[in-house]
Write a protein that holds these residues in place. Structure first.
Motif, PDB file in Angstrom:
ATOM      1  N   SER A 253       0.860  -1.187   0.000  1.00 53.21           N
ATOM      2  CA  SER A 253       0.000   0.000   0.000  1.00 53.21           C
ATOM      3  C   SER A 253       0.892   1.231   0.000  1.00 53.21           C
ATOM      4  N   LEU A 254       1.070   1.822  -1.146  1.00 52.46           N
ATOM      5  CA  LEU A 254       1.968   2.964  -1.320  1.00 52.46           C
ATOM      6  C   LEU A 254       1.166   4.204  -1.716  1.00 52.46           C
ATOM      7  N   PRO A 255       1.739   5.408  -1.591  1.00 54.76           N
ATOM      8  CA  PRO A 255       3.154   5.723  -1.430  1.00 54.76           C
ATOM      9  C   PRO A 255       3.638   5.605   0.017  1.00 54.76           C
ATOM     10  N   ALA A 256       4.967   5.667   0.170  1.00 57.54           N
ATOM     11  CA  ALA A 256       5.626   5.693   1.477  1.00 57.54           C
ATOM     12  C   ALA A 256       6.720   6.752   1.433  1.00 57.54           C
ATOM     13  N   TYR A 257       7.259   7.065   2.589  1.00 52.03           N
ATOM     14  CA  TYR A 257       8.271   8.115   2.674  1.00 52.03           C
ATOM     15  C   TYR A 257       9.548   7.660   1.958  1.00 52.03           C
ATOM     16  N   GLY A 258      10.072   8.498   1.068  1.00 46.38           N
ATOM     17  CA  GLY A 258      11.233   8.140   0.264  1.00 46.38           C
ATOM     18  C   GLY A 258      12.532   8.719   0.790  1.00 46.38           C
ATOM     19  N   VAL A 259      13.579   7.881   0.827  1.00 42.85           N
ATOM     20  CA  VAL A 259      14.927   8.330   1.192  1.00 42.85           C
ATOM     21  C   VAL A 259      15.914   7.798   0.161  1.00 42.85           C
ATOM     22  N   GLY A 260      17.033   8.516   0.006  1.00 45.42           N
ATOM     23  CA  GLY A 260      18.082   8.056  -0.899  1.00 45.42           C
ATOM     24  C   GLY A 260      18.218   8.892  -2.153  1.00 45.42           C
ATOM     25  N   THR A 261      19.280   8.639  -2.890  1.00 43.67           N
ATOM     26  CA  THR A 261      19.609   9.422  -4.082  1.00 43.67           C
ATOM     27  C   THR A 261      18.843   8.979  -5.329  1.00 43.67           C
ATOM     28  N   GLY A 262      18.190   7.825  -5.265  1.00 44.82           N
ATOM     29  CA  GLY A 262      17.506   7.296  -6.447  1.00 44.82           C
ATOM     30  C   GLY A 262      16.346   8.132  -6.928  1.00 44.82           C
ATOM     31  N   TRP A 263      15.673   8.815  -5.989  1.00 45.57           N
ATOM     32  CA  TRP A 263      14.470   9.588  -6.345  1.00 45.57           C
ATOM     33  C   TRP A 263      14.803  10.759  -7.254  1.00 45.57           C
ATOM     34  N   ASN A 264      15.909  11.441  -6.978  1.00 45.66           N
ATOM     35  CA  ASN A 264      16.317  12.570  -7.812  1.00 45.66           C
ATOM     36  C   ASN A 264      16.898  12.115  -9.138  1.00 45.66           C
ATOM     37  N   ALA A 265      17.445  10.911  -9.157  1.00 45.43           N
ATOM     38  CA  ALA A 265      18.106  10.420 -10.366  1.00 45.43           C
ATOM     39  C   ALA A 265      17.122   9.870 -11.398  1.00 45.43           C
ATOM     40  N   TYR A 266      15.972   9.328 -10.933  1.00 46.78           N
ATOM     41  CA  TYR A 266      15.068   8.627 -11.841  1.00 46.78           C
ATOM     42  C   TYR A 266      13.617   9.029 -11.590  1.00 46.78           C
ATOM     43  N   SER A 267      13.035   9.745 -12.535  1.00 49.47           N
ATOM     44  CA  SER A 267      11.660  10.251 -12.393  1.00 49.47           C
ATOM     45  C   SER A 267      10.626   9.129 -12.367  1.00 49.47           C
ATOM     46  N   ALA A 268      10.983   7.947 -12.848  1.00 46.94           N
ATOM     47  CA  ALA A 268      10.040   6.824 -12.868  1.00 46.94           C
ATOM     48  C   ALA A 268       9.629   6.400 -11.463  1.00 46.94           C
ATOM     49  N   LEU A 269      10.391   6.814 -10.442  1.00 50.49           N
ATOM     50  CA  LEU A 269      10.105   6.412  -9.062  1.00 50.49           C
ATOM     51  C   LEU A 269       9.151   7.365  -8.344  1.00 50.49           C
ATOM     52  N   THR A 270       8.937   8.545  -8.899  1.00 47.14           N
ATOM     53  CA  THR A 270       8.316   9.656  -8.172  1.00 47.14           C
ATOM     54  C   THR A 270       7.003   9.301  -7.491  1.00 47.14           C
ATOM     55  N   GLU A 271       6.118   8.596  -8.159  1.00 45.15           N
ATOM     56  CA  GLU A 271       4.785   8.338  -7.611  1.00 45.15           C
ATOM     57  C   GLU A 271       4.799   7.385  -6.420  1.00 45.15           C
ATOM     58  N   LEU A 272       5.925   6.742  -6.159  1.00 44.07           N
ATOM     59  CA  LEU A 272       5.998   5.775  -5.059  1.00 44.07           C
ATOM     60  C   LEU A 272       6.278   6.422  -3.710  1.00 44.07           C
ATOM     61  N   LYS A 273       6.725   7.690  -3.702  1.00 47.90           N
ATOM     62  CA  LYS A 273       7.054   8.332  -2.430  1.00 47.90           C
ATOM     63  C   LYS A 273       6.011   9.370  -2.042  1.00 47.90           C
ATOM     64  N   SER A 274       5.794   9.489  -0.737  1.00 45.80           N
ATOM     65  CA  SER A 274       4.777  10.408  -0.216  1.00 45.80           C
ATOM     66  C   SER A 274       5.303  11.827  -0.033  1.00 45.80           C
ATOM     67  N   ASN A 275       6.606  11.984   0.170  1.00 45.41           N
ATOM     68  CA  ASN A 275       7.173  13.324   0.297  1.00 45.41           C
ATOM     69  C   ASN A 275       7.274  13.966  -1.087  1.00 45.41           C
ATOM     70  N   ASN A 276       6.651  15.127  -1.216  1.00 45.58           N
ATOM     71  CA  ASN A 276       6.555  15.772  -2.529  1.00 45.58           C
ATOM     72  C   ASN A 276       7.874  16.363  -2.995  1.00 45.58           C
ATOM     73  N   ASP A 277       8.663  16.833  -2.059  1.00 47.89           N
ATOM     74  CA  ASP A 277       9.921  17.479  -2.411  1.00 47.89           C
ATOM     75  C   ASP A 277      11.046  16.453  -2.541  1.00 47.89           C
ATOM     76  N   SER A 278      12.198  16.951  -2.918  1.00 46.41           N
ATOM     77  CA  SER A 278      13.391  16.102  -2.969  1.00 46.41           C
ATOM     78  C   SER A 278      13.665  15.537  -1.579  1.00 46.41           C
ATOM     79  N   PRO A 279      14.016  14.264  -1.474  1.00 45.52           N
ATOM     80  CA  PRO A 279      14.269  13.678  -0.154  1.00 45.52           C
ATOM     81  C   PRO A 279      15.324  14.451   0.632  1.00 45.52           C
ATOM     82  N   GLU A 280      15.062  14.641   1.916  1.00 48.40           N
ATOM     83  CA  GLU A 280      16.035  15.298   2.782  1.00 48.40           C
ATOM     84  C   GLU A 280      17.143  14.330   3.197  1.00 48.40           C
ATOM     85  N   ILE A 281      16.822  13.054   3.254  1.00 48.06           N
ATOM     86  CA  ILE A 281      17.793  12.033   3.654  1.00 48.06           C
ATOM     87  C   ILE A 281      18.306  11.345   2.398  1.00 48.06           C
TER      88      ILE A 281
END
Length: 229
Positions: A157-185
């Protein structure tokens, strides 16, 4: 119990110590300089804690996934220190450490970690917090093409909070994370590894010579270059 934690598995170099209920840490973004910075950082936290290596109960290390070179540097330093002080060592996942940061710092109890693994792939895993306040993997750590990650997590059951460098590198992941901005961690810390690794350390630790990396990707990068498969 008193522990030293060491991580060099990503662009960040991180060291933390827990000694007599006090904690001290060093953290530095230093790509390509881990081998130069890690031991001075260890020396620094030992001095801050007014502690000798032989007064500790064990060493916790970042076992990956991450940079092949960085992981091996971290484990090499861990083994050398552990041998010299006759201490056992315990490895902690890079991905789990970032999930732990999200819980400790942001109160997030469901987290997807995604690290850019280069070669158009990501290291990823999904975590939920347990009754001890430790983030535990609910999927296998894996390496995938970004466009396949949503399918891998389709049963969750997603989205979930996203961490790591992968989110900024690959737009295909965006809908899986709940934080709208670039991950802080973006990178793991040795402090988070300390939190995870000290729980049941005796049961999960090994002698220094048995400290091993967890690459996830078991094929060295150059083998995937054209003509070298």
């Amino acid at each position: 119990m008193n522990f030293l934690a060491i991580d060099a598995s990503t662009e960040a170099c991180s060291v933390a110590i827990k000694y007599l209920e006090q904690q001290f840490s060093e953290y530095e973004l230093c790509p390509q300089s881990h081998s130069l910075r890690l031991l001075p950082m260890v020396d620094s936290v030992l001095k801050q804690a007014n502690c000798k290596l032989t007064e500790l109960d064990g060493i916790i290390f970042g076992q990956g996934p991450g940079s092949f070179t960085g992981v091996r540097i971290g484990i090499g330093v861990t083994q050398g220190l552990a041998f010299s002080a006759q201490l056992n060592a315990r490895g902690v996942s890079t991905l789990q450490a970032m999930a732990q940061q999200a819980y400790d710092e942001k109160g997030q109890d469901k987290v997807i970690a995604a690290i850019d693994a280069r070669m158009s792939e990501v290291y990823t895993c999904y975590f939920e917090v347990d009754e001890q306040g430790i983030m535990q993997a609910k999927t296998e750590e894996t390496v995938l093409k970004p466009e396949l990650v949503a399918q891998y997590y389709s049963h969750l059951s997603l989205p979930a909070y996203g961490v790591g460098t992968g989110w900024n590198a690959y737009s295909a992941l965006t809908e899986l994370k709940s934080n709208n901005d670039s991950p802080e961690i973006l990178f793991p810390t040795a402090q988070a590894m300390l939190t995870i690794g000290q729980v049941d350390f005796v049961e999960h630790s090994v002698a220094a010579e048995h400290a091993q990396p967890k690459y996830v990707r078991d094929t060295v990068s150059w083998k995937k270059l054209p003509g070298r498969e």
